[in-house]
Enzyme design. Sequence first.
Site, PDB file in Angstrom:
ATOM      1  N   GLU A  96       0.980  -1.131  -0.043  1.00 23.20           N
ATOM      2  CA  GLU A  96       0.018  -0.022  -0.019  1.00 23.20           C
ATOM      3  C   GLU A  96       0.821   1.076   0.022  1.00 23.20           C
ATOM      4  OE1 GLU A  96      -3.120   0.285  -0.508  1.00 23.20           O
ATOM      5  OE2 GLU A  96      -3.143  -1.733  -0.524  1.00 23.20           O
TER       6      GLU A  96
ATOM      7  N   CYS B 198     -12.429   3.081 -14.970  1.00 22.67           N
ATOM      8  CA  CYS B 198     -12.576   4.273 -14.836  1.00 22.67           C
ATOM      9  C   CYS B 198     -11.197   5.107 -15.009  1.00 22.67           C
ATOM     10  CB  CYS B 198     -13.408   4.657 -13.736  1.00 22.67           C
ATOM     11  SG  CYS B 198     -14.062   6.469 -13.664  1.00 22.67           S
TER      12      CYS B 198
ATOM     13  N   CYS C 149     -16.798   2.896 -19.888  1.00 22.99           N
ATOM     14  CA  CYS C 149     -18.033   2.762 -19.153  1.00 22.99           C
ATOM     15  C   CYS C 149     -18.702   1.480 -19.618  1.00 22.99           C
ATOM     16  CB  CYS C 149     -19.139   4.060 -19.742  1.00 22.99           C
ATOM     17  SG  CYS C 149     -18.246   5.430 -19.175  1.00 22.99           S
TER      18      CYS C 149
ATOM     19  N   CYS D 144     -18.033  -1.191 -17.184  1.00 24.89           N
ATOM     20  CA  CYS D 144     -18.154  -0.670 -15.797  1.00 24.89           C
ATOM     21  C   CYS D 144     -19.560  -1.368 -14.837  1.00 24.89           C
ATOM     22  CB  CYS D 144     -18.037   0.920 -15.847  1.00 24.89           C
ATOM     23  SG  CYS D 144     -18.007   1.500 -14.044  1.00 24.89           S
TER      24      CYS D 144
ATOM     25  N   CYS E 217     -24.423   5.597 -12.978  1.00 25.76           N
ATOM     26  CA  CYS E 217     -23.307   6.825 -12.898  1.00 25.76           C
ATOM     27  C   CYS E 217     -23.634   8.234 -13.254  1.00 25.76           C
ATOM     28  CB  CYS E 217     -21.973   6.442 -13.743  1.00 25.76           C
ATOM     29  SG  CYS E 217     -20.697   7.508 -13.756  1.00 25.76           S
TER      30      CYS E 217
END
Length: 355
Positions: A39, A198, A205, A208, A214
């Site tokens: 991370e 995205c 899209c 997605c 959205c």
Amino acid sequence: MTSETDGAARRIARWQQRAGRHHLPWQGTRDPYRIWLSEIMLQQTQAATVIPYYERFLAAFPDVRALADAPADAVMHAWAGLGYYARARNLQRCAQTVRDRHGCRFPEDPEALAELPGIGPSTAAAIAAFAFGARRPILDGNVRRVLARYFAVEGDPASSAVVRRLWDHAHALLADAPPDLDMRAYTQGQMDLGAMVCTRRKPDCARCPLAADCQARLQGRQHELPSPRARRARPERDGLMLILECAGRILLRKRPPTGIWGGLWSLPQFETSAELRAACAALAPGAGAPVALAAFDHEFTHFRLRIAPWRLHCRGEPTPPAPGEAWTPVAELDRLGLPAPVARLLVGLYTATRP
Ligand code: SF4
């Protein structure tokens, strides 16, 4: 199967299980040390860049104690090239805090994780979700973009007002999610959506799981959102660097612990040519005048550094190094964590002596 009637969080989690990334080297573990390391490395750096560093780092420091106990130079060397060196300094401070205050075990509570050096609330939530299944929202750069589009949030995404709104949305999505939401898949899914679907320039899209509701897509504004960041002129700074070579050794200086390249070995740096020449006269009396090499730019997030290298060969033996200085054999330069542009400069000059 993902259904359009599922809430957004469920759709993201199911999409991740079906179409997200599953083979990154830090996936498939619940070891908080490995998750935390990945991370931190992934902050401001793409996964493909991180993978070789992550693997080398783990080979050198297989657990939190090994990292905490390691010489700072060894940590900097393993990090060199990833940039944002404050992350590397905080990384070791964090490992030492986990060793000293938590008996080498990362705390499970996201609030306690967020108190460790270099771990913000989003990173703490991600570590807690992946390692312990904790139910907390994340909001890294990719997730900000996804949420700004999904909810059509306008305004500079770096401004604190917009960040607060996005956090509110992130909390609300989770509050609306069913209790059995797979937090690991949901957390990874948000990251994967931002990285794979995205994306900043080409939101896809059609692939997605959020497309049905959205707001950016429904309004045809995918390319307008998030709003562009307010542009500030990037200031320029000059740095003169001295490559002083003596009997096959180069003079290096350790940089102050804070500021750019903090704690790394680098070439002696000066602000003016008068300072540089005075240093040459003191360090290598009788060696003559240094020669200017081609200058080049190095971009930092907040400014551009114009690096002007100067080179000087001195005769005889090197002068004894001052504290924080080292005469380093050319063949050993690659063992130190040099800043990337300095390493490139020296590689260019001494390729024959480096692998
Ligand atoms: S539908 Fe398009 S713009 Fe909206 S979140 Fe998905 S990829 Fe991004």
